[in-house]
Design a protein around this motif. Structure first.
Motif, mmCIF file in Angstrom:
data_model
loop_
_atom_site.group_PDB
_atom_site.id
_atom_site.type_symbol
_atom_site.label_atom_id
_atom_site.label_comp_id
_atom_site.label_asym_id
_atom_site.label_seq_id
_atom_site.Cartn_x
_atom_site.Cartn_y
_atom_site.Cartn_z
ATOM 1 N N PRO A 73 47.659 24.005 43.871
ATOM 2 C CA PRO A 73 47.608 24.689 45.598
ATOM 3 C C PRO A 73 47.721 26.135 45.707
ATOM 4 O O PRO A 73 48.868 26.278 44.702
ATOM 5 N N PRO A 74 47.393 26.463 47.084
ATOM 6 C CA PRO A 74 47.638 28.177 47.512
ATOM 7 C C PRO A 74 48.951 28.421 47.267
ATOM 8 O O PRO A 74 49.722 27.545 47.375
ATOM 9 N N GLY A 75 49.098 29.939 46.744
ATOM 10 C CA GLY A 75 51.266 30.623 46.742
ATOM 11 C C GLY A 75 51.718 29.700 45.166
ATOM 12 O O GLY A 75 52.987 30.398 45.515
ATOM 13 N N TYR A 76 51.247 28.563 44.549
ATOM 14 C CA TYR A 76 52.175 27.970 43.285
ATOM 15 C C TYR A 76 51.809 28.885 42.035
ATOM 16 O O TYR A 76 52.251 29.447 40.952
ATOM 17 N N VAL A 77 50.649 29.654 41.932
ATOM 18 C CA VAL A 77 50.537 29.865 40.536
ATOM 19 C C VAL A 77 49.014 31.434 40.811
ATOM 20 O O VAL A 77 48.466 32.441 41.785
ATOM 21 N N ASP A 78 49.622 33.101 40.208
ATOM 22 C CA ASP A 78 49.606 34.418 40.413
ATOM 23 C C ASP A 78 49.532 34.715 39.004
ATOM 24 O O ASP A 78 50.218 35.986 38.820
ATOM 25 N N MET A 79 48.552 35.494 38.796
ATOM 26 C CA MET A 79 47.542 34.810 37.346
ATOM 27 C C MET A 79 46.711 36.265 37.173
ATOM 28 O O MET A 79 45.838 36.109 38.052
ATOM 29 N N LYS A 80 46.261 37.031 36.834
ATOM 30 C CA LYS A 80 45.686 38.233 36.444
ATOM 31 C C LYS A 80 45.367 39.199 35.256
ATOM 32 O O LYS A 80 46.638 38.860 35.025
ATOM 33 N N PHE A 81 44.363 39.435 34.410
ATOM 34 C CA PHE A 81 44.403 39.887 33.807
ATOM 35 C C PHE A 81 44.312 41.679 34.665
ATOM 36 O O PHE A 81 43.755 41.807 35.706
ATOM 37 N N THR A 82 45.106 42.840 33.957
ATOM 38 C CA THR A 82 45.492 43.720 34.389
ATOM 39 C C THR A 82 44.609 45.196 32.944
ATOM 40 O O THR A 82 45.089 46.206 33.220
ATOM 41 N N SER A 83 43.671 44.736 32.316
ATOM 42 C CA SER A 83 42.358 45.212 31.040
ATOM 43 C C SER A 83 41.889 44.339 30.805
ATOM 44 O O SER A 83 41.602 43.275 30.677
ATOM 45 N N ASP A 84 40.595 45.345 30.655
ATOM 46 C CA ASP A 84 39.602 45.348 29.670
ATOM 47 C C ASP A 84 39.248 44.644 28.139
ATOM 48 O O ASP A 84 38.007 44.833 28.770
ATOM 49 N N VAL A 85 40.565 45.711 27.727
ATOM 50 C CA VAL A 85 40.504 44.789 26.578
ATOM 51 C C VAL A 85 39.537 44.437 26.294
ATOM 52 O O VAL A 85 40.356 43.707 26.516
#
Length: 120
Positions: A73-85
């Motif tokens: 559900p929106p707002g429960y998870v905030d995951m991102k890659f911050t590198s393209d290596v």
């Protein structure tokens, strides 16, 4: 690592944290875990370039976690890659398009990820 985690957790009590699963990092893991094969294998054992490509980026542990957040559900998870290596240009383009890769976001240490207070 154990000391770093304990130290960060002690600095920020649970009641002051946001109620969100938060993660930032790179696609540096090298384990490929296809569900139909049972056992995981190292990415370099595939005999291809040692980069995540469109056929298997989502089978690594970090790729799978990023993909699965779309079911939360929106707002429960905030995951991102911050590198393209470690990823091919095609994977980079896909992740950028979906908002799962942000190369402009500042790198965050593990301790910072464990202690994001509610007021930030």
């Amino acid at each position: 690592m154990n000391y770093r985690v304990r130290s960060a957790v002690m600095r920020y009590p649970w009641n002051s944290k946001k109620e969100v699963l938060f993660w930032r990092g790179g696609m540096t893991g090298k384990w490929l875990c296809p569900a139909h094969m049972g056992d995981c294998m190292a990415l370099q054992d595939l005999g291809r370039a040692k980069q995540w490509n469109l056929t298997h980026w989502h089978l690594g542990l970090r790729g799978r976690a990023i993909l699965l957040q779309s079911f939360a559900p929106p707002g429960y998870v905030d995951m991102k890659f911050t590198s393209d290596v470690g990823m091919t240009d095609e994977v980079k383009a896909l992740l950028l398009e979906r908002g799962w890769l942000d190369l402009n976001e500042p790198q965050q240490m593990l301790e910072e990820q464990l202690g994001i207070p509610e007021d930030e």
